[in-house]
Design a protein around this motif. Structure first.
Motif, mmCIF file in Angstrom:
data_model
loop_
_atom_site.group_PDB
_atom_site.id
_atom_site.type_symbol
_atom_site.label_atom_id
_atom_site.label_comp_id
_atom_site.label_asym_id
_atom_site.label_seq_id
_atom_site.Cartn_x
_atom_site.Cartn_y
_atom_site.Cartn_z
ATOM 1 N N ASP A 146 9.392 -0.578 -6.479
ATOM 2 C CA ASP A 146 10.286 -0.561 -4.950
ATOM 3 C C ASP A 146 11.197 0.541 -4.981
ATOM 4 N N ASP A 147 11.817 0.742 -6.145
ATOM 5 C CA ASP A 147 12.920 1.804 -6.297
ATOM 6 C C ASP A 147 12.581 3.211 -6.031
ATOM 7 N N LEU A 148 11.454 3.405 -6.502
ATOM 8 C CA LEU A 148 10.762 4.935 -6.387
ATOM 9 C C LEU A 148 10.467 4.801 -4.813
ATOM 10 N N THR A 149 9.948 3.695 -4.286
ATOM 11 C CA THR A 149 9.873 3.730 -2.533
ATOM 12 C C THR A 149 11.239 4.238 -1.809
ATOM 13 N N MET A 150 12.159 3.422 -2.313
ATOM 14 C CA MET A 150 13.584 3.587 -1.551
ATOM 15 C C MET A 150 14.242 4.942 -1.736
ATOM 16 N N LYS A 151 13.581 5.735 -2.874
ATOM 17 C CA LYS A 151 14.116 6.990 -3.368
ATOM 18 C C LYS A 151 13.213 8.075 -2.579
ATOM 19 N N GLY A 152 12.284 7.605 -1.735
ATOM 20 C CA GLY A 152 11.411 8.482 -1.058
ATOM 21 C C GLY A 152 10.225 9.186 -2.120
ATOM 22 N N MET A 153 10.132 8.632 -2.912
ATOM 23 C CA MET A 153 9.071 9.268 -4.099
ATOM 24 C C MET A 153 7.677 8.758 -3.978
ATOM 25 N N ILE A 154 7.604 7.549 -3.114
ATOM 26 C CA ILE A 154 6.354 6.833 -2.643
ATOM 27 C C ILE A 154 6.051 6.896 -1.224
ATOM 28 N N ARG A 155 5.145 7.573 -0.511
ATOM 29 C CA ARG A 155 4.821 7.369 0.566
ATOM 30 C C ARG A 155 4.014 6.123 1.021
ATOM 31 N N GLY A 156 4.371 5.628 2.084
ATOM 32 C CA GLY A 156 3.682 4.312 2.519
ATOM 33 C C GLY A 156 4.013 3.260 1.699
ATOM 34 N N ASN A 157 3.115 2.396 1.753
ATOM 35 C CA ASN A 157 3.474 1.018 1.274
ATOM 36 C C ASN A 157 2.632 0.870 -0.049
ATOM 37 N N TRP A 158 3.222 0.989 -1.255
ATOM 38 C CA TRP A 158 2.250 1.016 -2.353
ATOM 39 C C TRP A 158 1.505 -0.167 -2.757
ATOM 40 N N GLN A 159 1.957 -1.234 -2.105
ATOM 41 C CA GLN A 159 1.189 -2.665 -2.235
ATOM 42 C C GLN A 159 -0.053 -2.546 -1.491
ATOM 43 N N GLU A 160 -0.341 -1.478 -0.719
ATOM 44 C CA GLU A 160 -1.699 -1.191 -0.247
ATOM 45 C C GLU A 160 -2.772 -1.112 -1.256
ATOM 46 N N TYR A 161 -2.219 -0.550 -2.461
ATOM 47 C CA TYR A 161 -3.063 -0.125 -3.574
ATOM 48 C C TYR A 161 -3.011 -1.079 -4.747
ATOM 49 N N ILE A 162 -1.839 -1.457 -5.055
ATOM 50 C CA ILE A 162 -1.517 -2.395 -6.094
ATOM 51 C C ILE A 162 -0.935 -3.657 -5.502
ATOM 52 N N GLY A 163 -1.896 -4.713 -5.729
ATOM 53 C CA GLY A 163 -1.239 -6.048 -5.067
ATOM 54 C C GLY A 163 -0.566 -6.775 -6.220
ATOM 55 N N ILE A 164 -0.217 -7.929 -5.872
ATOM 56 C CA ILE A 164 0.666 -8.755 -6.875
ATOM 57 C C ILE A 164 0.249 -10.268 -6.873
ATOM 58 N N ALA A 165 -0.175 -10.889 -7.876
ATOM 59 C CA ALA A 165 -0.745 -12.131 -7.813
ATOM 60 C C ALA A 165 0.045 -12.903 -8.971
ATOM 61 N N ASN A 166 0.752 -14.046 -8.753
ATOM 62 C CA ASN A 166 1.272 -14.704 -9.819
ATOM 63 C C ASN A 166 0.567 -15.971 -10.229
ATOM 64 N N THR A 167 -0.721 -16.228 -9.569
ATOM 65 C CA THR A 167 -1.386 -17.507 -9.846
ATOM 66 C C THR A 167 -2.958 -17.190 -9.841
ATOM 67 N N LEU A 168 -3.601 -17.938 -10.006
ATOM 68 C CA LEU A 168 -5.070 -17.803 -9.804
ATOM 69 C C LEU A 168 -5.507 -17.944 -8.388
ATOM 70 N N GLU A 169 -4.760 -18.882 -7.803
ATOM 71 C CA GLU A 169 -5.053 -19.133 -6.424
ATOM 72 C C GLU A 169 -4.725 -17.782 -5.690
ATOM 73 N N GLU A 170 -3.751 -17.146 -5.991
ATOM 74 C CA GLU A 170 -3.255 -15.876 -5.422
ATOM 75 C C GLU A 170 -4.301 -14.886 -5.728
ATOM 76 N N ILE A 171 -5.078 -14.679 -6.847
ATOM 77 C CA ILE A 171 -6.138 -13.784 -7.219
ATOM 78 C C ILE A 171 -7.108 -14.109 -6.348
ATOM 79 N N GLY A 172 -7.661 -15.381 -5.992
ATOM 80 C CA GLY A 172 -8.812 -15.943 -5.491
ATOM 81 C C GLY A 172 -8.508 -15.379 -3.932
#
Length: 178
Positions: A146-172
């Protein structure tokens, strides 16, 4: 679905990570999925293989020759695909999987995550890496991204390529495209 697993090969880590990895492995097998993993017999790598294998799931190990020569291949690997080195292993794991889940890990796991994500950003593939955020393990990486995004180092939304899951349900949900 074939799920590549990136993870730690260390034993001396939080025991909760092993318990959560076993739970994930049983879940993967119960849902008819298989894993593509690094093929080694230590750390979370061995743990995920054992749990999927014992639950009746398919385990495909992509094993660099240095591990084959050192007798470090997991006994829970149904299919062993030898390769020359770690770069080949990453390429084969990506080619033989539909999606990737990253469990807690170190330098090697970070290398794998960012190799896959960087290739996706320029269109080599459309596969996503899911960070399984066990006990908040990936929180500092998420903050950094998120910090790299705010500094303009990442174009677009990095979460399009890297998702975050905290539970098995979210993985599913992510595996089902929700």
């Amino acid at each position: 679905m074939k799920i590549a697993i990136f993870c730690s090969a260390n034993e001396n880590i939080d025991k909760d990570f092993f318990a959560l990895t076993k739970e994930l492995g049983r879940w993967i097998a119960a849902n008819g999925h298989s894993i593509v993993f690094g093929g080694a017999n230590f750390g979370l790598m061995e743990c995920i293989a054992q749990s999927v294998f014992e639950a009746g799931g398919e385990t495909i190990g992509i094993v660099p020759s240095i591990l084959l020569n050192g007798e470090s291949v997991s006994d829970y690997t149904r299919v062993v695909i030898p390769c020359d080195n770690l770069s080949d292993r990453k390429d084969l794991m990506l080619a033989k999987s539909d999606i990737i889940i990253a469990l807690p890990g170190g330098i090697g796991t970070l290398d794998e995550i960012f190799t896959v994500a960087a290739a996706a950003t320029i269109g080599y593939h459309h596969k996503r890496v899911i960070l399984y955020n066990m006990k908040g393990f990936w929180d500092s990486l998420i903050t950094m991204m998120d910090d790299l995004t705010m500094k303009g180092m990442i174009r677009g939304n990095w979460q399009e390529y890297i998702g975050i899951a905290n539970t098995l349900e979210e993985i599913g949900e992510m595996l089902n495209g929700k």
